[in-house]
Design a protein around this motif. Structure first.
Motif, short mmCIF file in Angstrom:
data_model
loop_
_atom_site.label_atom_id
_atom_site.label_comp_id
_atom_site.label_asym_id
_atom_site.label_seq_id
_atom_site.Cartn_x
_atom_site.Cartn_y
_atom_site.Cartn_z
N GLN A 158 -76.05 15.91 13.73
CA GLN A 158 -75.53 14.55 13.83
C GLN A 158 -76.27 13.74 14.89
O GLN A 158 -76.55 12.55 14.72
N THR A 159 -76.60 14.36 16.00
CA THR A 159 -77.31 13.66 17.08
C THR A 159 -78.68 13.18 16.62
O THR A 159 -79.05 12.02 16.83
N CYS A 185 -78.46 10.41 13.93
CA CYS A 185 -78.24 9.07 14.47
C CYS A 185 -79.56 8.43 14.89
O CYS A 185 -79.77 7.23 14.70
N ALA A 202 -78.78 4.63 14.82
CA ALA A 202 -77.35 4.45 15.05
C ALA A 202 -76.99 4.92 16.46
O ALA A 202 -77.75 5.67 17.08
N PRO A 213 -73.51 10.09 18.86
CA PRO A 213 -72.13 10.54 18.62
C PRO A 213 -71.42 10.81 19.94
O PRO A 213 -72.03 11.24 20.92
N VAL A 251 -69.17 8.33 15.43
CA VAL A 251 -70.34 7.46 15.50
C VAL A 251 -69.89 6.05 15.15
O VAL A 251 -69.42 5.80 14.03
N THR A 284 -70.89 3.17 13.94
CA THR A 284 -72.05 2.67 13.22
C THR A 284 -72.11 1.14 13.18
O THR A 284 -73.15 0.54 13.43
#
Length: 223
Positions: A24-25, A28, A33, A36, A45, A47
């Motif tokens: 996820q990091t 992003c 984005a 997290p 997140v 967004t």
């Protein structure tokens, strides 16, 4: 009790939460984005895009996921779980809608296919810090294929690997991934992606392994 088949998603071990966070990091970064932040057993997140106001990613079912699902009533909020659609559905009020299946995948080697592009096609690679983008341009100047990647100390993530319908079955997606792979400076860094149902078989042929299903739910926008 019937014997579980190897393909039974429920029989797969849980995905390491550290790997979910690593994905996820980097994801992003790949999508420009915000990073997290921890939130009730998962990561949020913020967004604030046209298609997504906010998302939460959870490595497993927990009370925090259920709590958020009860709180949120507005569309464009996404709940994602490193688990099956059935597991996620069991934790949600009826207003949430399960999205098409995705799959969390890992590779242990970079793409090695170096076949030349078809005549007239050109490849462009743009790198900016931890971010990379590869584009294949068709002879007529149209974007034929593209993809993003991002690198952190914990993961190298591929994202949005796409080939335009008129340019498929020419190896362009593989060329994009091979170009992006050159931005990965550490062979020890896990390579991760989240694949669609169609993409899963393609990546499997390229040597990727499925770590498990990755389920998504959203409250649909009103008519």
């Amino acid at each position: 009790m019937p014997e579980r088949k190897p393909s039974d998603h429920h029989a797969m071990p849980a995905i390491d939460p550290a790997l979910v966070l690593a994905w996820q990091t980097a994801h992003c970064i790949a999508r420009n984005a915000p990073a997290p932040v921890p939130d009730r057993g998962g990561w949020r997140v913020d967004t604030h895009s046209d298609k997504e106001t906010r998302r939460w990613v959870f490595p497993r079912l927990c009370d925090g996921l259920r709590e958020i699902a009860e709180e949120i009533t507005a569309p464009l909020h996404y709940l994602k779980l490193a688990g099956t659609a059935e597991e996620l559905r069991s934790a949600l009020p009826p207003c949430w809608e399960i999205q098409p299946a995705n799959y969390f995948m890992i590779a242990t080697a970079a793409p090695t296919d170096t076949r030349p592009l078809p005549p007239g096609y050109t490849l462009e690679l743009h790198r900016a810090g931890a971010f990379a983008r590869a584009s294949v341009i068709a002879p007529d100047g149209e974007l034929a294929a593209s993809g993003n990647a991002a690198k952190t100390a914990d993961a190298f993530v591929y994202d949005r690997i796409e080939t335009a319908p008129d340019h498929r079955r020419k190896g362009l997606g593989l060329a994009v991934m091979a170009a992006l792979a050159t931005a990965n400076t550490s062979a020890a860094t896990p390579q991760l992606l989240v694949a669609t149902e169609d993409g899963r078989s393609l990546y499997a042929r390229l040597g990727w392994s499925m770590l498990g299903p990755f389920a998504t739910a959203v409250i649909p926008a009103g008519e």
